[in-house]
Every structure is written in C-alpha cells, then in structure tokens.
Scaffold this motif. Structure first.
Motif, PDB file in Angstrom:
ATOM      1  N   ASP A   5      74.997  41.207 -76.637  1.00  0.00           N
ATOM      2  CA  ASP A   5      74.501  39.880 -76.291  1.00  0.00           C
ATOM      3  C   ASP A   5      73.591  40.033 -75.077  1.00  0.00           C
ATOM      4  O   ASP A   5      74.067  40.344 -73.987  1.00  0.00           O
ATOM      5  N   ASN A   6      72.297  39.875 -75.258  1.00  0.00           N
ATOM      6  CA  ASN A   6      71.332  40.138 -74.191  1.00  0.00           C
ATOM      7  C   ASN A   6      70.786  38.824 -73.644  1.00  0.00           C
ATOM      8  O   ASN A   6      69.928  38.193 -74.252  1.00  0.00           O
ATOM      9  N   ILE A   7      71.264  38.427 -72.453  1.00  0.00           N
ATOM     10  CA  ILE A   7      70.856  37.161 -71.862  1.00  0.00           C
ATOM     11  C   ILE A   7      69.375  37.174 -71.512  1.00  0.00           C
ATOM     12  O   ILE A   7      68.701  36.132 -71.531  1.00  0.00           O
ATOM     13  N   LEU A   8      68.812  38.346 -71.222  1.00  0.00           N
ATOM     14  CA  LEU A   8      67.394  38.414 -70.863  1.00  0.00           C
ATOM     15  C   LEU A   8      66.504  38.046 -72.055  1.00  0.00           C
ATOM     16  O   LEU A   8      65.451  37.430 -71.883  1.00  0.00           O
ATOM     17  N   ILE A   9      66.923  38.393 -73.259  1.00  0.00           N
ATOM     18  CA  ILE A   9      66.190  37.983 -74.460  1.00  0.00           C
ATOM     19  C   ILE A   9      66.302  36.471 -74.646  1.00  0.00           C
ATOM     20  O   ILE A   9      65.331  35.796 -74.989  1.00  0.00           O
ATOM     21  N   LYS A  10      67.485  35.924 -74.388  1.00  0.00           N
ATOM     22  CA  LYS A  10      67.670  34.468 -74.500  1.00  0.00           C
ATOM     23  C   LYS A  10      66.753  33.728 -73.517  1.00  0.00           C
ATOM     24  O   LYS A  10      66.140  32.719 -73.874  1.00  0.00           O
ATOM     25  N   ILE A  11      66.669  34.234 -72.289  1.00  0.00           N
ATOM     26  CA  ILE A  11      65.797  33.598 -71.289  1.00  0.00           C
ATOM     27  C   ILE A  11      64.344  33.685 -71.732  1.00  0.00           C
ATOM     28  O   ILE A  11      63.596  32.710 -71.641  1.00  0.00           O
ATOM     29  N   ARG A  12      63.930  34.856 -72.207  1.00  0.00           N
ATOM     30  CA  ARG A  12      62.551  35.038 -72.679  1.00  0.00           C
ATOM     31  C   ARG A  12      62.209  34.043 -73.789  1.00  0.00           C
ATOM     32  O   ARG A  12      61.151  33.402 -73.776  1.00  0.00           O
ATOM     33  N   ASP A  13      63.116  33.890 -74.740  1.00  0.00           N
ATOM     34  CA  ASP A  13      62.838  33.018 -75.879  1.00  0.00           C
ATOM     35  C   ASP A  13      62.925  31.536 -75.514  1.00  0.00           C
ATOM     36  O   ASP A  13      62.224  30.704 -76.088  1.00  0.00           O
ATOM     37  N   MET A  14      63.793  31.206 -74.572  1.00  0.00           N
ATOM     38  CA  MET A  14      64.008  29.802 -74.206  1.00  0.00           C
ATOM     39  C   MET A  14      63.013  29.301 -73.161  1.00  0.00           C
ATOM     40  O   MET A  14      62.785  28.094 -73.024  1.00  0.00           O
ATOM     41  N   VAL A  29      63.492  35.349 -62.663  1.00  0.00           N
ATOM     42  CA  VAL A  29      64.527  36.255 -63.187  1.00  0.00           C
ATOM     43  C   VAL A  29      63.892  37.344 -64.055  1.00  0.00           C
ATOM     44  O   VAL A  29      64.193  38.533 -63.905  1.00  0.00           O
ATOM     45  N   LEU A  30      62.987  36.957 -64.945  1.00  0.00           N
ATOM     46  CA  LEU A  30      62.369  37.931 -65.851  1.00  0.00           C
ATOM     47  C   LEU A  30      61.458  38.905 -65.121  1.00  0.00           C
ATOM     48  O   LEU A  30      61.314  40.063 -65.537  1.00  0.00           O
ATOM     49  N   ALA A  31      60.854  38.454 -64.028  1.00  0.00           N
ATOM     50  CA  ALA A  31      59.936  39.318 -63.269  1.00  0.00           C
ATOM     51  C   ALA A  31      60.668  40.220 -62.283  1.00  0.00           C
ATOM     52  O   ALA A  31      60.094  41.189 -61.777  1.00  0.00           O
ATOM     53  N   ASN A  32      61.942  39.920 -62.009  1.00  0.00           N
ATOM     54  CA  ASN A  32      62.680  40.666 -60.981  1.00  0.00           C
ATOM     55  C   ASN A  32      64.095  40.997 -61.448  1.00  0.00           C
ATOM     56  O   ASN A  32      65.069  40.843 -60.687  1.00  0.00           O
ATOM     57  N   THR A  33      64.209  41.446 -62.676  1.00  0.00           N
ATOM     58  CA  THR A  33      65.540  41.606 -63.295  1.00  0.00           C
ATOM     59  C   THR A  33      66.454  42.539 -62.501  1.00  0.00           C
ATOM     60  O   THR A  33      67.651  42.278 -62.382  1.00  0.00           O
ATOM     61  N   GLU A  34      65.905  43.624 -61.960  1.00  0.00           N
ATOM     62  CA  GLU A  34      66.746  44.620 -61.282  1.00  0.00           C
ATOM     63  C   GLU A  34      67.448  44.052 -60.054  1.00  0.00           C
ATOM     64  O   GLU A  34      68.564  44.453 -59.731  1.00  0.00           O
ATOM     65  N   GLU A  35      66.784  43.135 -59.348  1.00  0.00           N
ATOM     66  CA  GLU A  35      67.366  42.643 -58.095  1.00  0.00           C
ATOM     67  C   GLU A  35      68.288  41.434 -58.292  1.00  0.00           C
ATOM     68  O   GLU A  35      69.070  41.099 -57.398  1.00  0.00           O
ATOM     69  N   ILE A  36      68.221  40.789 -59.461  1.00  0.00           N
ATOM     70  CA  ILE A  36      68.983  39.544 -59.674  1.00  0.00           C
ATOM     71  C   ILE A  36      70.483  39.712 -59.446  1.00  0.00           C
ATOM     72  O   ILE A  36      71.104  38.861 -58.789  1.00  0.00           O
ATOM     73  N   PRO A  37      71.138  40.788 -59.948  1.00  0.00           N
ATOM     74  CA  PRO A  37      72.591  40.907 -59.737  1.00  0.00           C
ATOM     75  C   PRO A  37      73.005  40.968 -58.267  1.00  0.00           C
ATOM     76  O   PRO A  37      74.167  40.727 -57.941  1.00  0.00           O
ATOM     77  N   HIS A  38      72.067  41.291 -57.372  1.00  0.00           N
ATOM     78  CA  HIS A  38      72.389  41.423 -55.949  1.00  0.00           C
ATOM     79  C   HIS A  38      72.102  40.140 -55.164  1.00  0.00           C
ATOM     80  O   HIS A  38      72.311  40.106 -53.938  1.00  0.00           O
ATOM     81  N   LEU A  39      71.608  39.096 -55.834  1.00  0.00           N
ATOM     82  CA  LEU A  39      71.227  37.872 -55.134  1.00  0.00           C
ATOM     83  C   LEU A  39      72.330  36.821 -55.204  1.00  0.00           C
ATOM     84  O   LEU A  39      72.981  36.652 -56.235  1.00  0.00           O
ATOM     85  N   THR A 235      62.034  35.464 -81.651  1.00  0.00           N
ATOM     86  CA  THR A 235      60.662  35.755 -82.062  1.00  0.00           C
ATOM     87  C   THR A 235      59.893  36.386 -80.913  1.00  0.00           C
ATOM     88  O   THR A 235      60.092  36.033 -79.756  1.00  0.00           O
ATOM     89  N   PRO A 236      58.992  37.331 -81.209  1.00  0.00           N
ATOM     90  CA  PRO A 236      58.240  38.014 -80.157  1.00  0.00           C
ATOM     91  C   PRO A 236      57.173  37.135 -79.529  1.00  0.00           C
ATOM     92  O   PRO A 236      56.665  36.222 -80.172  1.00  0.00           O
ATOM     93  N   GLU A 237      56.833  37.429 -78.298  1.00  0.00           N
ATOM     94  CA  GLU A 237      55.772  36.697 -77.583  1.00  0.00           C
ATOM     95  C   GLU A 237      54.428  37.357 -77.820  1.00  0.00           C
ATOM     96  O   GLU A 237      53.799  37.884 -76.902  1.00  0.00           O
ATOM     97  N   ILE A 238      53.943  37.371 -79.044  1.00  0.00           N
ATOM     98  CA  ILE A 238      52.629  37.914 -79.348  1.00  0.00           C
ATOM     99  C   ILE A 238      51.872  36.914 -80.204  1.00  0.00           C
ATOM    100  O   ILE A 238      52.461  36.030 -80.804  1.00  0.00           O
ATOM    101  N   THR A 239      50.563  37.067 -80.248  1.00  0.00           N
ATOM    102  CA  THR A 239      49.735  35.973 -80.763  1.00  0.00           C
ATOM    103  C   THR A 239      49.318  36.120 -82.215  1.00  0.00           C
ATOM    104  O   THR A 239      49.070  35.136 -82.884  1.00  0.00           O
ATOM    105  N   MET A 240      49.219  37.362 -82.724  1.00  0.00           N
ATOM    106  CA  MET A 240      48.692  37.547 -84.067  1.00  0.00           C
ATOM    107  C   MET A 240      49.770  37.317 -85.119  1.00  0.00           C
ATOM    108  O   MET A 240      50.909  37.009 -84.811  1.00  0.00           O
ATOM    109  N   ARG A 241      49.402  37.505 -86.392  1.00  0.00           N
ATOM    110  CA  ARG A 241      50.317  37.225 -87.484  1.00  0.00           C
ATOM    111  C   ARG A 241      51.535  38.133 -87.483  1.00  0.00           C
ATOM    112  O   ARG A 241      52.521  37.851 -88.147  1.00  0.00           O
ATOM    113  N   SER A 242      51.498  39.225 -86.723  1.00  0.00           N
ATOM    114  CA  SER A 242      52.674  40.096 -86.660  1.00  0.00           C
ATOM    115  C   SER A 242      53.884  39.340 -86.105  1.00  0.00           C
ATOM    116  O   SER A 242      55.023  39.654 -86.424  1.00  0.00           O
ATOM    117  N   GLY A 243      53.630  38.309 -85.257  1.00  0.00           N
ATOM    118  CA  GLY A 243      54.730  37.502 -84.748  1.00  0.00           C
ATOM    119  C   GLY A 243      55.418  36.735 -85.852  1.00  0.00           C
ATOM    120  O   GLY A 243      56.636  36.698 -85.967  1.00  0.00           O
TER     121      GLY A 243
END
Length: 287
Positions: A5-14, A29-39, A235-243
C-alpha cells in the motif's frame, strides 16, 4: 511482485482534486519525501506554508485519523518510491525507435497495474463481488475507451450465465438506466469520474433503486462521491495516449478480478456454463 500500500502513489493520484490548501501540503510532501518522516506536524505546516489544521485535514482526506499514522505510511512507502523512480512512467516521444516504444508501453502498463494495487480498496472489491453475485442483472456503462472495458466485462459475465449488457453510447445508456430497478447493478466506468453521460446514467440508476458500482481513477469526483461502491485505479501523469492505455489495462485487470471472484465463489454453479461455452467455441475452431 510484492503487494503493498503506497501512500505516495495515492497522494500523486489524488493531488489535482484536493482543495488548494491541501494541494500545497501534497506538493511539498511529494517534493520532499525523504525528510517528511522526520517532521512534526508544525514543521510540515510551516514548510508547506499552511497550518497545523490544514495538515491534519490533509491526513484525514488521505484516509488517516491522525498525523502519526500518516507519517508511518510515508516511511513504509519510501522504499517503494525508490523502485518507482528507477522505472518511471514514460510518455511517447516523436521519432522514438520501435524498441523504445515497445519497452515504454509494456513498462507503463505494468506500472499502472502495480500502482492500482496500491490504491484499490480490497473491502470495496469484496463488496462489489457480493453485489454482483446477488444481482438480478448487471448493466455496464462506459463511453469511448471505457466502453471497451464494459464490452469485455459483458463478454466475461455472460459466460457464467449472468444477465448483463454493456451500453456504450449516451442515448442507449439513458434508456437502459431508466429500466433498472432494485436488485439490478449499474456498473459505471469512467477514468475521470466526470463524464457527463455516465453521471446522467448514474443519477437515473440511483433514483430507480439500483446498486451503483464505479470504476474510476483514484481521485475526488462526482462519480466516486455518489456511487454505492467505488473501485479505484491508478493512472500515470503523462499526456499522450500511453496514459489512456495504462488506465485501460488497469481497468481490465479489475474486471478480471471481479469475474474471477464471482466465478470462484459460485464455482459449482457456474462450472457447467464455463464448460458449455468453452466447448461450443472450441467446436467452431478450424482444424
């Protein structure tokens, strides 16, 4: 493949459907994932230029009762995020060589399925299987690429003698929704969750007492808010039909799970239908 269960994927999608203030927390959170557990909650509020209350609301929106549970999940997800960064979603680029296209499309499809495992609610899957088993009939609603998912679902559930049909254009969907009643299931497929025709069908099906199941991306949407059961994909954050390709593969995988769940639970009853349909199709193959 490990199921996690990856909360970072949930945040990205939401992220894009959050309130403006919650989105500020999400982006930090997404830009600073490594430091979040220490805050502390106060630190995160300060760094994201929000408030303690806003951070707490964000945690609750993401499904946590408090800040501590959120931080524990972030820590658990960091290792998975490293794997994701090694193998990110890749958009189609003009002039790509065929080997690159092949590798990227397969990788995107695999990632969409893996990420969907992180966001889908297993309890909702179980509820959907129960409702589908008990239904009088199932009607699948989807437009465009989502309509193809509906056709696949109709083909599968028909094989085990479930009364079902897929409707893939707006006018026929309104007619079909109007004829639904208690005991029927309206299964509504929309990646965005905001497709006008699907929302019209949802409103009519709800008024008529049908149980509504939504298959849609992990996001805040009217379809998700108003349906009885919600099955999420990533779903991925990309723009072409591959998404769209990735979301379709994830949706088809969820349909496979539902079909297998119903067929497995009713195996003694449906085995004869599976055998009959297999045999009649096998008899049509050229020798």
């Amino acid at each position: 493949m490990a199921i996690h269960d990856n909360i970072l994927i949930k945040i990205r999608d939401m992220k894009d459907s959050l309130t403006p203030v919650e989105k500020m927390v999400a982006e930090y959170v997404l830009a600073n994932t490594e430091e979040i557990p220490h805050l502390s909650i106060k630190n995160l509020a300060q760094f994201s230029k929000t408030s303690d209350a806003s951070v707490l609301r964000f945690c609750k929106t993401m499904g946590y009762s408090g800040y501590r549970g959120f931080i524990v999940s972030i820590s658990a997800s960091l290792g998975y995020m490293e794997e994701d960064q090694k193998d990110p979603y890749t958009d189609i680029q003009p002039g790509d060589d065929l080997p690159v296209i092949i590798a990227n499309i397969f990788r995107n499809n695999i990632k969409s399925i893996e990420d969907t495992i992180s966001v889908i609610n297993w309890n909702e899957i179980a509820r959907a299987i129960k409702v589908l088993r008990e239904s009088t009939r199932i009607v699948f609603f989807g437009i465009g690429a989502s309509g193809l998912v509906c056709i696949d679902a109709e083909q599968k559930f028909s094989r085990i003698n479930k009364m079902c049909h897929a409707y893939t254009d707006g006018h026929s969907q309104l007619t079909a929704a109007t004829l639904l009643g208690k005991g029927d299931v309206a299964f509504l497929v929309s990646n965005s969750g905001d497709t006008a025709e699907i929302l019209d069908a949802l409103e009519i099906a709800r008024k008529n007492g049908a149980t509504t199941i939504a298959l849609t991306k992990y996001n805040k949407s009217e379809l998700a808010d108003l349906s009885n059961i919600v099955l999420n994909i990533s779903t991925p954050e990309i723009t072409m039909r591959s998404g769209a390709m990735g979301s379709r593969i994830a949706m088809l995988s969820v349909i496979d799970v539902l079909f297998a769940g119903v067929a497995s639970a009713e195996y003694q009853k449906v085995q004869k239908f599976l055998s009959k349909t297999h045999n009649i199709l096998a008899g049509k193959r050229r020798k």
